[in-house]
Design an enzyme around this catalytic site. Structure first.
Site, PDB file in Angstrom:
ATOM      1  N   SER A 254       0.852  -1.189   0.000  1.00 34.51           N
ATOM      2  CA  SER A 254       0.000   0.000   0.000  1.00 34.51           C
ATOM      3  C   SER A 254       0.884   1.232   0.000  1.00 34.51           C
ATOM      4  CB  SER A 254      -0.921   0.022   1.223  1.00 34.51           C
ATOM      5  OG  SER A 254      -1.536   1.293   1.360  1.00 34.51           O
TER       6      SER A 254
ATOM      7  N   GLN B  95      -0.077   4.239   0.370  1.00 38.59           N
ATOM      8  CA  GLN B  95      -0.504   5.173   1.404  1.00 38.59           C
ATOM      9  C   GLN B  95       0.118   4.832   2.755  1.00 38.59           C
ATOM     10  OE1 GLN B  95      -4.787   5.348   1.419  1.00 38.59           O
ATOM     11  NE2 GLN B  95      -4.913   6.387  -0.570  1.00 38.59           N
TER      12      GLN B  95
ATOM     13  N   ASP C 217      -5.828   1.365  -8.538  1.00 32.81           N
ATOM     14  CA  ASP C 217      -6.897   2.344  -8.768  1.00 32.81           C
ATOM     15  C   ASP C 217      -7.538   2.199 -10.136  1.00 32.81           C
ATOM     16  OD1 ASP C 217      -6.827   3.580  -6.296  1.00 32.81           O
ATOM     17  OD2 ASP C 217      -5.296   5.025  -6.899  1.00 32.81           O
TER      18      ASP C 217
ATOM     19  N   LYS D  46     -11.743   0.874  -0.665  1.00 29.21           N
ATOM     20  CA  LYS D  46     -11.580   2.173  -1.311  1.00 29.21           C
ATOM     21  C   LYS D  46     -12.816   3.028  -0.999  1.00 29.21           C
ATOM     22  CE  LYS D  46      -7.567   1.716  -3.395  1.00 29.21           C
ATOM     23  NZ  LYS D  46      -6.459   2.693  -3.229  1.00 29.21           N
TER      24      LYS D  46
ATOM     25  N   ARG E 258     -14.360   6.713  -9.484  1.00 30.88           N
ATOM     26  CA  ARG E 258     -13.823   5.775 -10.481  1.00 30.88           C
ATOM     27  C   ARG E 258     -14.905   4.812 -10.992  1.00 30.88           C
ATOM     28  NH1 ARG E 258      -8.676   7.169 -10.773  1.00 30.88           N
ATOM     29  NH2 ARG E 258      -7.597   7.796  -8.862  1.00 30.88           N
TER      30      ARG E 258
END
Length: 781
Positions: free
Chosen positions: A498, A500, A646, A673, A732
Site C-alpha cells: 500500500s 498510502q 486504482d 476504497k 472511479r
C-alpha cells in the site's frame, strides 16, 4: 385591555390539521414579529398544538392572525389568554424579557398555568435571559428551556412570517441543570417537527459564538454605513458603492432597537470580539503599510479558502454535496473516440507537492497541480496549519515553506473531505508534531479503515486514537510535547502493499530518531520516495526495502506535476474497446510503480505505444497512443495488482469487452476504497448484462468480445445493454461505466457522479470532446 377571540371554523381546522399528533394542548406565543409569527405558522401548519394563542401590544397583528385562522385567541395582556397553556414562547426583544417573566410568574401563582409549563424563548442572547428569569423566580422553573433559532430574513414583522423559516436551520438549546428532561425533549421535538436541527450548547458559549458570528458582523455593518454616510461626498459614496458594500451592509437595514438591546445584553462577549477584531485589523493595516506581500497573500488566501471550506466541513461533505444523488450522467451509445488530449495533473503527486513544499525551507513553485476536491482538501489542511499558499491558478501554486518544525496547530479539526490519501499521509506527519490534532472527513471517508496506519505509527511511539471498533476516522493524535519524546525509527513489514501506508510511515520517519524502514511485499507507487529526493532528502531503496533517517531537511524548488495515469486509464480503455479509434494522451506520468494499467492492457493484446519519453520534476513521462484493439481475457498476474490498484474498475470494463475469461485475484485492497469496488462493479456489470463472479479477493469476468473469422477487431458489436448504475458516489466507478457506453446498445444512466471532481474535474467535457456523448444532470439535494 381588549381581548379578542374567534372560533375557528371546523372546516378550516381540518384543512390546517397535520397528520402528526399534537405535542401541546395550547401554545402561547408572546410577540408576533418575524420569528414569533413564523413559529406560530409552522406550529399551525404542522398540527403541533390543539390551540394557538398570542400576546402582542400591536392589536392589528392579533386581529389579522385570528381572521386568517392562525390564532384561536389573542390579547395585549398575557393573563387574558394564557390559561391552560403548556408551552409559552417568548419572542420579544431581549431587554423586555424580564417583564414577560414577571407576567408568567403571576399567571403561575394564580394557577392559570402549571408550574411545569414549558417556557422557552427565541432571543439571540442566552445568559441575560437566564439572569432575567432568575431575577423573577426564586428558583428557575423546571420547564425553562432557553433556545435560539439561527434563522432570519431581511423583512420583519407579522407579514414577513414564513412557516418554512426554520427548515434546514439550526436551533440552539441551553439544557440547564434545573430543567426537566421532559421539557427539553418536547421542545426538541417541536423544533425538529418544523424542520430545524437542534444543537445543545452552554449559555456562555452560545453568547460568545454569536458575538463573533452574528452580533459583530451586524455591529460592523451599522458602523460602516454610518462611516460612509458621515462623509461630505456621501452621495457619490453610496451611488458608486460596489456589490461588496451592498452585500455586507444589507444587514444594517435590521431593526435598530433590537440590535441596540442585543449589543447591551451581550456586552461582555461583543466587546471581547471587537477587541480581537481590532487586533486582526491592525495586523492587516501593518501588512499593507509594510507591503508584506507574502504575509498578506497568506492571510487573504486562508480567508478565501476557509469561507468555502467551512461550509462543506460543517455539512460533512467534500467540496460537493454527496449526501444525496445530486448529479447524474445520461450517456448515449457512441462508437469511436479520436484525438490528442491532455489529462489533468497526477493526484498523488499533487498531494505530496503540497505536503513536502509546506515542510520545506524556502519557496516551492508547483505547475500542473490537480485542482480536484481531494488535493484541495490537502491544500486547505496546510493553510489551516499556518502555511501561506498562493493559488491554485490554472494549476500553479506558490508554497512558502515553514520548515520541518514550522507547522502550527489548527484551531479546528483538519477536514479531509473524501480523500483517504490526505488523511493517511497526514497522520504520519501529524504524529510527529509537537501539537495535538484531529483528522476528520465526510461520511464516506469516516467509514474507511485507518488502523492500517494508526497501528504501525503506534509502534513508532505515536499516540493516536481511531474511532469505533472498526478503527475509523476521526483520528485524534497527541502531540509530542504531551508525549514527552520523539518518534522512534523502526522496521515495518507491510502485510499488504500500500503506497498510502508506506508513505505515511516514511513521512513520520522524517522526525523519528534513527532509521525507519518499510518492507513491502510487492512494489507500490513510489511518488513519495521520488519527491523526497527532489526536495533533497536522502532515501535509500534496496529492492522492496525503503529507508529514511530522521532529522534531515527539505529544500523548496520547482515541481512539475505530470498528467495522471490513473485518469488516463479511462481514455486508454475507451480507445481500446471502441471502433476505428485512436487517442494520444500527452505527457502522462509513467513511473514504473504506476504502469500496471499499461502492462495489463498489453497482456490483453491492447495496441499501445509510448513516445516522447522524458523526465519532468524527477518523474518519467511520455505520450501514450492507444488504438482499437482485439482484447483477450487473461489471468492478471498478482505482482501487477498493486501497480494498477486504482485502475481496476475501468479494467473490468476492458475485460467485459475482451474475448474469453479474465480472472483477478489478490485485490482485497479494492474492498476498502471509496466503495467496495469489487462488489459495486460486479453489480453494475450484471445490470448491463455481463456475467461475472465475485471472489474473496477479486473478480471473474466472462468477456463478451467477438472476433471476425479473419481475426480482425470486431469492436462494433454491443457488449453492454442499458440501464441505471449506482456509483455509490465513487468517482472511479462513475467514470468506468461512462466508458462502457462506447460498447452499449442503449442509454446508460449513472447516479451520484458529483464525486468525479475529486480526481478528474472536467471529465465529462473531455470525454465529449473526443466523441463520447455525456449529458450531465445536476439538481439540488
Amino acid at each position: 385591555m381588549q381581548k379578542i377571540n374567534q372560533t375557528v371554523s371546523r372546516q378550516a381546522a381540518m384543512l390546517n390539521r397535520s397528520t402528526l399528533q399534537p405535542l401541546f394542548n395550547q401554545v402561547c406565543v408572546i410577540g408576533l414579529g418575524l420569528i414569533g409569527a413564523s413559529l406560530a405558522q409552522a406550529i399551525k401548519d404542522n398540527g403541533l398544538s390543539e390551540r394557538l394563542v398570542a400576546v402582542d401590544s400591536y392589536l392589528p397583528s392579533i386581529e389579522e392572525a385570528i381572521a386568517q385562522g392562525l390564532l384561536n385567541a389573542g390579547s395585549a395582556v398575557l393573563s387574558d389568554i394564557v390559561s391552560g397553556s403548556d408551552l409559552i414562547v417568548i419572542a420579544v426583544p431581549v431587554q423586555a424579557a424580564q417583564a414577560v417573566f414577571s407576567d408568567i410568574k403571576t399567571a403561575m401563582d394564580n394557577g392559570q398555568i402549571a408550574t411545569d409549563c414549558i417556557i422557552t424563548d427565541v432571543c439571540s442572547t442566552k445568559v441575560n435571559i437566564i439572569e432575567a428569569a432568575r431575577n423573577v423566580f426564586e428558583t428557575l422553573p423546571i420547564g425553562l428551556v432557553p433556545a435560539h433559532p439561527i434563522a432570519g430574513a431581511e423583512n420583519s414583522g407579522y407579514h414577513a412570517r414564513r412557516a418554512n423559516l426554520f427548515a434546514n436551520h439550526s436551533v440552539i438549546i441551553c439544557e440547564l441543570s434545573t430543567t426537566s428532561n421532559v421539557a427539553i425533549n418536547k421542545l426538541r421535538q417541536l423544533w425538529e417537527a418544523v424542520g430545524a436541527t437542534v444543537m445543545p450548547m452552554a449559555a456562555e458559549h452560545h453568547d460568545s459564538i454569536l458575538a463573533h458570528t452574528s452580533h459583530l458582523p451586524h455591529l460592523l455593518a451599522f458602523n460602516l454605513v454610518e462611516q460612509l454616510a458621515s462623509h461630505d461626498d456621501n452621495l457619490d459614496m453610496f451611488r458608486y458603492a460596489a456589490g461588496g458594500f451592498r452585500d455586507f451592509s444589507r444587514i444594517a437595514a435590521s431593526d435598530p432597537k433590537m440590535w441596540h438591546d442585543i449589543f447591551f445584553a451581550n456586552q461582555g462577549a461583543i466587546v471581547s470580539a471587537l477587541d480581537e477584531y481590532s487586533v486582526y485589523l491592525q495586523t492587516m493595516r501593518q501588512l499593507i503599510i509594510d507591503k508584506d506581500s507574502t504575509a498578506l497573500m497568506g492571510l487573504l488566501g486562508r480567508a478565501q479558502a476557509a469561507r468555502r471550506h467551512f461550509g462543506h466541513m460543517l455539512a460533512s461533505t467534500p467540496y460537493t454535496d454527496t449526501s444525496a444523488m445530486s448529479a447524474s450522467y445520461n450517456i448515449s451509445p457512441s462508437n469511436t473516440v479520436v484525438g490528442t488530449i491532455t489529462i489533468p495533473g497526477d493526484k498523488s503527486i499533487s498531494h505530496r507537492s503540497i505536503m513536502l513544499g509546506s515542510l520545506a525551507t524556502g519557496v516551492t513553485h508547483v505547475t500542473g497541480f490537480l485542482e480536484g476536491e481531494d488535493a484541495l482538501a490537502t491544500l486547505q489542511a496546510f493553510r489551516d496549519m499556518g502555511v501561506t499558499i498562493e493559488g491554485p491558478d490554472n494549476g500553479k501554486l506558490t508554497i512558502h515553506g515553514v520548515g520541518m518544525n514550522g507547522l502550527k496547530p489548527s484551531k479546528t479539526p483538519l477536514y479531509m473531505g473524501n480523500s483517504g490519501t490526505s488523511m493517511r499521509l497526514l497522520a504520519g506527519i501529524l504524529a510527529a508534531q509537537a501539537f495535538d490534532s484531529v483528522l476528520t472527513g465526510d461520511t464516506s471517508l469516516n467509514k474507511r479503515p485507518m488502523e492500517r496506519v494508526a497501528a504501525p505509527l503506534r509502534e513508532m511511539g505515536a499516540v493516536i486514537q481511531s474511532t469505533g471498533q472498526q478503527g475509523t476516522a476521526p483520528l485524534s493524535i497527541t502531540g509530542r510535547t504531551n508525549v514527552g519524546k520523539p518518534l522512534q525509527g523502526f522496521e515495518y513489514d507491510m502485510p499488504v502493499a500500500s503506497a498510502q501506508v508506506k508513505s505515511c510511515l516514511l513521512l513520520a520517519g522524517l522526525w523519528a530518531e534513527g532509521t525507519t524502514t518499510v518492507v513491502q511485499p510487492e512494489v507500490s507507487r513510489d511518488h513519495t520516495e521520488r519527491m523526497l529526493s527532489a526536495f533533497g532528502y536522502p532515501v535509500t531503496v534496496d529492492g522492496n526495502r525503503i529507508s529514511v533517517e530522521g532529522g534531515g531537511t527539505l529544500t523548496g524548488g520547482d515541481i512539475a506535476v505530470p498528467a495522471d495515469i490513473s485518469s488516463a486509464a479511462f481514455f486508454m480503455v475507451a480507445a481500446a474497446i471502441s471502433q476505428d479509434s485512436e487517442l494520444t494522451l500527452t505527457q502522462v506520468g509513467i513511473s514504473p510503480t504506476r504502469t500496471g494499467i499499461i502492462d495489463i492492457l498489453k497482456l490483453m493484446n491492447a495496441d499501445i505505444s509510448l513516445s516522447n519519453e522524458t523526465y519532468v520534476g524527477g518523474e518519467p513521462v511520455a505520450d501514450i497512443t492507444i488504438r482499437s484493439s482485439n482484447l483477450v481475457g487473461i489471468e492478471i498476474p498478482e505482482y501487477l495488482v498493486p501497480l494498477a490498484i486504482d485502475e481496476f474498475p475501468v479494467l473490468f470494463i476492458a475485460a467485459s469487452c475482451a474475448q474469453g475469461r479474465t480472472i483477478l485475484t489478490g485485490a482485497k485492497e479494492l474492498r476498502v476504497k471509496e466503495s467496495d469496488r469489487i462488489a459495486v462493479m460486479a453489480d453494475g456489470l450484471q445490470t448491463l448484462g455481463v456475467d461475472c463472479t465475485v471472489t474473496e479477493d477479486g473478480l471473474i469476468i466472462e468477456g463478451k468480445g467477438l472476433v471476425s473469422q479473419n481475426g480482425e477487431v470486431n469492436n462494433n458489436q454491443p457488449v453492454f445493454g442499458g440501464g441505471h448504475i449506482t456509483s455509490h458516489h465513487d468517482h472511479r466507478i462513475a467514470m468506468s461505466f461512462a466508458v462502457a457506453s462506447l460498447r452499449a446498445s442503449k442509454q446508460i444512466t449513472i447516479e451520484g457522479v458529483e464525486t468525479v471532481n475529486t480526481s478528474f474535474p472536467g471529465f465529462a467535457e473531455l470525454a465529449t470532446q473526443i466523441g463520447m456523448s455525456i449529458e450531465v444532470n445536476s439538481s439540488a439535494p
